[in-house]
Design an enzyme around this catalytic site. Structure first.
Site, PDB file in Angstrom:
ATOM      1  N   GLU A  30      36.499  67.538  53.744  1.00  0.00           N
ATOM      2  CA  GLU A  30      35.541  68.394  54.676  1.00  0.00           C
ATOM      3  C   GLU A  30      34.421  69.134  54.236  1.00  0.00           C
ATOM      4  O   GLU A  30      33.425  69.735  54.586  1.00  0.00           O
ATOM      5  CB  GLU A  30      36.307  69.168  55.908  1.00  0.00           C
ATOM      6  CG  GLU A  30      37.453  70.529  54.629  1.00  0.00           C
ATOM      7  CD  GLU A  30      39.466  70.021  54.432  1.00  0.00           C
ATOM      8  OE1 GLU A  30      39.524  71.239  53.604  1.00  0.00           O
ATOM      9  OE2 GLU A  30      38.754  68.795  53.890  1.00  0.00           O
ATOM     10  N   ASP A  86      -1.106  51.969  45.813  1.00  0.00           N
ATOM     11  CA  ASP A  86      -2.262  52.244  45.922  1.00  0.00           C
ATOM     12  C   ASP A  86      -2.341  52.041  44.254  1.00  0.00           C
ATOM     13  O   ASP A  86      -1.850  52.376  44.032  1.00  0.00           O
ATOM     14  CB  ASP A  86      -2.844  52.072  47.166  1.00  0.00           C
ATOM     15  CG  ASP A  86      -4.430  51.888  46.763  1.00  0.00           C
ATOM     16  OD1 ASP A  86      -4.663  50.999  46.117  1.00  0.00           O
ATOM     17  OD2 ASP A  86      -5.297  52.559  47.994  1.00  0.00           O
ATOM     18  N   ASP A 144      -1.257  57.574  51.658  1.00  0.00           N
ATOM     19  CA  ASP A 144      -1.555  58.948  51.958  1.00  0.00           C
ATOM     20  C   ASP A 144      -2.626  59.216  52.486  1.00  0.00           C
ATOM     21  O   ASP A 144      -3.612  60.430  53.706  1.00  0.00           O
ATOM     22  CB  ASP A 144      -2.793  59.473  51.185  1.00  0.00           C
ATOM     23  CG  ASP A 144      -3.876  58.813  50.163  1.00  0.00           C
ATOM     24  OD1 ASP A 144      -4.397  57.733  51.464  1.00  0.00           O
ATOM     25  OD2 ASP A 144      -4.398  59.052  49.173  1.00  0.00           O
ATOM     26  N   ASP A 172      -1.964  54.748  56.534  1.00  0.00           N
ATOM     27  CA  ASP A 172      -0.559  54.500  55.831  1.00  0.00           C
ATOM     28  C   ASP A 172       1.261  54.729  56.539  1.00  0.00           C
ATOM     29  O   ASP A 172       1.815  54.465  55.679  1.00  0.00           O
ATOM     30  CB  ASP A 172      -0.406  55.440  54.810  1.00  0.00           C
ATOM     31  CG  ASP A 172      -1.651  54.807  53.603  1.00  0.00           C
ATOM     32  OD1 ASP A 172      -1.281  53.658  53.414  1.00  0.00           O
ATOM     33  OD2 ASP A 172      -2.010  55.535  52.381  1.00  0.00           O
ATOM     34  N   ASN A 210      48.082  62.349  47.193  1.00  0.00           N
ATOM     35  CA  ASN A 210      48.926  63.475  47.671  1.00  0.00           C
ATOM     36  C   ASN A 210      50.188  62.438  48.912  1.00  0.00           C
ATOM     37  O   ASN A 210      50.927  62.996  49.121  1.00  0.00           O
ATOM     38  CB  ASN A 210      47.929  64.754  48.166  1.00  0.00           C
ATOM     39  CG  ASN A 210      47.943  64.896  47.098  1.00  0.00           C
ATOM     40  OD1 ASN A 210      48.430  64.988  45.676  1.00  0.00           O
ATOM     41  ND2 ASN A 210      46.744  66.711  47.139  1.00  0.00           N
ATOM     42  N   ASN A 216      44.380  72.942  49.945  1.00  0.00           N
ATOM     43  CA  ASN A 216      43.130  71.510  50.045  1.00  0.00           C
ATOM     44  C   ASN A 216      42.077  72.811  50.125  1.00  0.00           C
ATOM     45  O   ASN A 216      41.130  72.250  49.682  1.00  0.00           O
ATOM     46  CB  ASN A 216      43.333  71.267  51.362  1.00  0.00           C
ATOM     47  CG  ASN A 216      41.996  70.032  51.572  1.00  0.00           C
ATOM     48  OD1 ASN A 216      42.375  69.099  50.739  1.00  0.00           O
ATOM     49  ND2 ASN A 216      41.740  70.421  52.873  1.00  0.00           N
ATOM     50  N   ASP A 224      39.198  72.700  47.291  1.00  0.00           N
ATOM     51  CA  ASP A 224      37.305  72.222  47.907  1.00  0.00           C
ATOM     52  C   ASP A 224      36.593  73.055  47.638  1.00  0.00           C
ATOM     53  O   ASP A 224      35.298  73.110  46.933  1.00  0.00           O
ATOM     54  CB  ASP A 224      37.551  72.228  49.370  1.00  0.00           C
ATOM     55  CG  ASP A 224      38.557  70.897  50.237  1.00  0.00           C
ATOM     56  OD1 ASP A 224      37.947  69.962  49.177  1.00  0.00           O
ATOM     57  OD2 ASP A 224      38.517  70.728  51.012  1.00  0.00           O
TER      58      ASP A 224
END
Length: 899
Positions: free
Chosen positions: A326, A368, A636, A640, A704, A729, A733
């Site tokens: 998560e 280019d 640019d 493009d 686990n 957990n 984390d």
């Protein structure tokens, strides 16, 4: 007069290349037939009728459903998983006497959903808002020639232009319709796509479309040799501007049917998913499938063996939470944000965070040559006579010509003047006074200035295209003498010109004549019997960093491909100067003849593509992506924008057009490939750390769950209370946030890295069970050494001791295995983690050991562990590290990669 009905609206929508070319080839009579007009010039009634039936010069506003877009962004699979986790924690807290930790977990998950949704939604809104800017990029009014019935003409010719222009009126650009005549003059923005009918020294700046700084001359005639859309000499496009001169043109495309509108539509269209988004999506679905398989198994085994289906359900949901990484959005965001901060110090602005990883993934970079390999600044390189000797008289004459001319000062004139000023040359300018000039025009392709010297004699100085200059010469200044211009001289002039062009130089010729006695007025008839003097050569110099960057790109596994609108000679010369090996060169005209299959083969084998229009550039990008390449594109100009949106990573520069910058993911404050090198390495570093979290966490969680399955079939009670599993957990984390600061192996950084899910499963199935081995050993120690399983019905205190023992062992092995799996090398010896990760590992491990002895541990249903347990724990951890290292070596031996 009634306007003839056309066959259908599709006839006037001419955004296709072949239709533009067809209109360019038509004469004035053919143009009238094409638009079903009896004569040139519309009146106001006709214009209203055409606008009503076929539309005016207005871009349709894109509809944006605010709530639907928000809902679409919110309802992605990962948010759904996080939402289920939050809902479970919330229900558990309010209806199942849950602990406050579940409420805290709910808040954390909801914050993650909010941040993820908000950032994505802001990007969607920004894409919508940029399209609204398009209508503001052109001038508000334009000079339109609206005529009465009697004033309309069969043909627009120079003799009656004065009378036509008298009838011109300033109108809002949105009032323009197809068939309107407009008058363009210096400073005007071209408000629609037009076909020129008459012009006078008309120069158009197309840099917003092409990126090239040199203005181009436009006129009414058609050149069959020009196949590139932007090189059509009698077509001007919306968004370009008039630098000098004037013209009368007929409007051939308005609103949604302009070339410009086709570009704007690509910005509003949904952008193809890049490798990062695809990788996240595939990983999310893989985790979902993994969870959907494992959780029901855990539920059924616990329900059958414990005969407590409610308890089994709660435990299975806890396992589902444990299986879902998560913190992935937070880990990803923190990695990307830190990378963006570091890249900003290297003159790289990151607009979209995921672009950092994509930058590390690219194995092909398309760009280019102008401004990337070169400085985008034309410089005077040399001034030589036919004998290759420099001559001050030649430089003096060309300087006088450029200094005194009053027309359009193109970059070559500026380069000449700048060269003289920078070198502090004391030329004889004070000895001359300007008498007259003959402006440049397309037919002559030369410009003449007449000056008077101290002897009161006039000198006519002419510069221009070599072949045009030579036509007007009958003598040449050679080896200090003026001699007749012979065939040998002409061959030498042609050879010199070809040689200089092959070297990538732009070349002009200079000629002169003396002894004129006219007072003040000269015409083109005076540009005869000239004396050829010499050559002036110019170069858009390669950047000093270009050769180094090409080498670095190659070392980092990135192939550079040049996509340019320039010609083959100049492009080859520039490539030679920067040591870019030309594997193969293909023109835009050649690309048009290829099938899709052939195109995919051609883009793979060749690295230089010349004379391209934007559509062809986009085709090349698509073909490369179809060949499974991650493609970056640097552009640019307005033109493009479609190509930028097709690429995996869109790169622009600070002085690019607004639309190009809006379509980009990354903006360089300096237009140089060199600044990308750090970005590419940074992107790979970030990707490596994200992969660490995903693979290590998923394999650890799988281990686990495997342990839970074994324990569920073996033990008469659940191996860990749901709240303990959630808390374990959460601690794990929290320790993983420091992964964002970790180092990545050099061999991982040395080549492009892309998302793939196919190696996650073998990684998990090989490395995950290693932890289960030591979990089972822990179960045995807690069950038999500490006597938990020796009795038929363990007491709550014994079950609590068992839970505590596995909680500590599970947390420490999970946390420490990050140190083992973060590198393919031997940890602590060959590779050391960042100090932030070391601190996080030590902190979480300490918390895990201490928590059973605190009131928090008591609230979580834990008990203090006896001292002998920690002796077993040390042996388990050491054995785990050794076995995990052995498993890592076996995995690398089989799959030839680690992360």
């Amino acid at each position: 007069m009634q306007v003839k009905k056309r066959k259908g609206k599709k006839e006037i929508g001419f955004a296709k290349t072949d239709e533009i070319k067809r209109i360019a080839q038509l004469g004035q009579v053919g143009i009238l037939d094409h638009f079903h007009l009896p004569k040139f010039g519309l009146d106001f009634d006709q214009a209203k009728e055409i606008a009503k039936e076929y539309g005016d010069n207005t871009l349709k506003e894109v509809k944006f459903h605010w709530f639907l877009e928000l809902l679409k962004v919110f309802l992605n699979p990962f948010n759904i998983v996080l939402g289920c986790i939050a809902l479970y924690n919330l229900l558990s807290y309010f209806f199942m006497n849950g602990d406050s930790f579940e409420l805290v977990g709910t808040v954390i998950v909801l914050v993650m959903i909010f941040i993820s949704t908000t950032v994505s939604y802001i990007q969607e809104v920004r894409s919508y808002l940029v399209t609204k800017k398009l209508t503001n990029l052109v001038s508000n009014t334009i000079t339109v020639i609206r005529l009465t019935e009697d004033e309309k003409v069969d043909e627009v010719v120079a003799s009656n232009n004065t009378e036509l222009i008298k009838e011109a009126k300033e109108l809002e650009i949105h009032e323009l319709v197809q068939g309107d005549l407009i008058y363009l003059s210096s400073g005007d923005m071209v408000p629609a796509d037009v076909r020129i009918l008459w012009s006078n020294d008309l120069f158009i700046n197309q840099s917003s479309l092409t990126g090239e700084s040199l203005p181009v001359e436009k006129h009414a005639s058609y050149n069959k040799e020009k196949s590139n859309l932007l090189e059509l000499q009698n077509i001007c496009y919306t968004g370009t501007s008039v630098v000098s001169g004037s013209a009368i043109a007929i409007v051939i495309g308005v609103g949604e049917n302009t070339y410009y509108a086709t570009i704007s539509k690509t910005i509003t269209e949904k952008r193809p998913q890049n490798s990062f988004n695809k990788g996240i999506k595939r990983t999310t679905w893989l985790l979902l499938c993994f969870m959907f398989v494992m959780v029901p198994i855990v539920f059924v085994i616990n329900g059958v063996t414990k005969n407590d289906w409610i308890g089994a359900l709660l435990f299975a949901i806890s396992v589902a939470v444990g299986l879902t990484p998560e913190m992935l959005p937070m880990i990803v965001t923190s990695n990307l944000a830190r990378g963006a901060s570091k890249m900003s110090k290297a003159k790289v602005v990151v607009k979209k965070l995921e672009a950092i990883q994509n930058l590390g993934a690219i194995d092909v970079l398309c760009t280019d040559k102008t401004g990337t390999l070169t400085n985008d600044n034309i410089e005077l390189i040399d001034y030589t006579l036919l004998n290759n000797q420099q001559d001050e008289k030649l430089l003096n004459y060309v300087y006088l010509n450029s200094l005194y001319q009053t027309g359009l000062k193109n970059p070559m004139d500026k380069a000449i003047i700048k060269y003289v000023e920078q070198h502090n040359l004391k030329l004889m300018t004070n000895d001359y006074v300007k008498i007259d000039e003959i402006p440049f025009d397309f037919n002559r392709r030369k410009l003449t200035v007449v000056v008077k010297g101290e002897d009161n004699h006039h000198t006519l100085i002419c510069k221009g295209a070599i072949e045009e200059i030579v036509k007007n010469c009958n003598r040449i200044e050679y080896d200090g003498k003026i001699v007749p211009l012979g065939d040998d001289h002409l061959r030498m002039i042609n050879a010199t010109t070809n040689r200089l062009n092959t070297e990538g130089l732009r070349v002009i010729g200079v000629a002169y004549s003396q002894g004129h006695e006219k007072n003040d007025y000269y015409t083109t008839s005076d540009e005869n019997d000239l004396i050829f003097l010499g050559f002036i050569s110019f170069l858009d110099k390669p950047k000093p960093s270009a050769a180094k960057m090409i080498k670095l790109l190659k070392q980092n596994g990135v192939e550079l491909k040049i996509l340019t609108g320039d010609n083959e000679q100049v492009t080859r010369a520039i490539c030679d100067r920067v040591n870019l090996n030309v594997k193969g060169l293909v023109s835009g005209e050649d690309l048009e003849k290829l099938s899709e299959y052939e195109l995919r083969d051609v883009v793979e084998r060749n690295n230089i593509f010349v004379k391209l229009n934007p559509l062809q550039k986009a085709k090349i990008i698509d073909a490369l992506k179809a060949n499974d390449h991650a493609v970056g594109f640097m552009g640019d100009g307005i033109n493009d924008a479609p190509v930028l949106r097709q690429s995996d990573v869109a790169i622009s520069v600070d002085n690019a057009t607004d639309i190009a910058k809006e379509a980009s993911d990354i903006i360089l404050l300096e237009k140089s490939l060199l600044v990308l090198e750090k970005g590419i390495i940074q992107g790979r570093n970030i990707f490596g750390n994200i992969l660490k979290y995903i693979k290590i966490t998923v394999s650890s969680n799988f281990g686990n769950v495997l342990s839970v399955l074994i324990a569920s079939a073996w033990l008469p009670f659940v191996p860990l209370a749901p709240i303990q599993l959630l808390f374990q957990n959460l601690l794990y984390d929290m320790s993983q946030f420091a992964v964002a600061f970790d180092k990545v192996d050099a061999d991982f950084l040395a080549k492009p890295q892309t998302w793939t899910t196919k190696d996650i499963i073998p990684f998990v199935f090989i490395n995950g069970p290693v932890s289960s081995i030591f979990d089972i050993i822990t179960f045995a120690i807690m069950g038999y050494y500490f006597g938990v399983l020796l009795q038929g019905n363990p007491t709550p205190e014994q079950i609590s001791l068992f839970h505590t023992g596995w909680f500590v062992e599970g947390l420490l092995t999970q946390t420490l295995v990050v140190q083992m799996y973060r590198t393919r090398r031997i940890p602590f010896i060959q590779s050391r983690a960042a100090w932030q990760l070391n601190v996080a590992t030590l902190a979480v491990s300490t918390i895990g050991i201490v928590i059973p002895f605190t009131i928090i541990g008591t609230e979580l249903g834990m008990r203090p562990l006896p001292g002998i347990y920690f002796a077993f724990l040390v042996m388990i951890i050491i054995s785990y590290c050794l076995l995990s290292q052995l498993a890592k070596f076996i995995y690398i031996k089989i799959y030839h990669r680690w992360l």
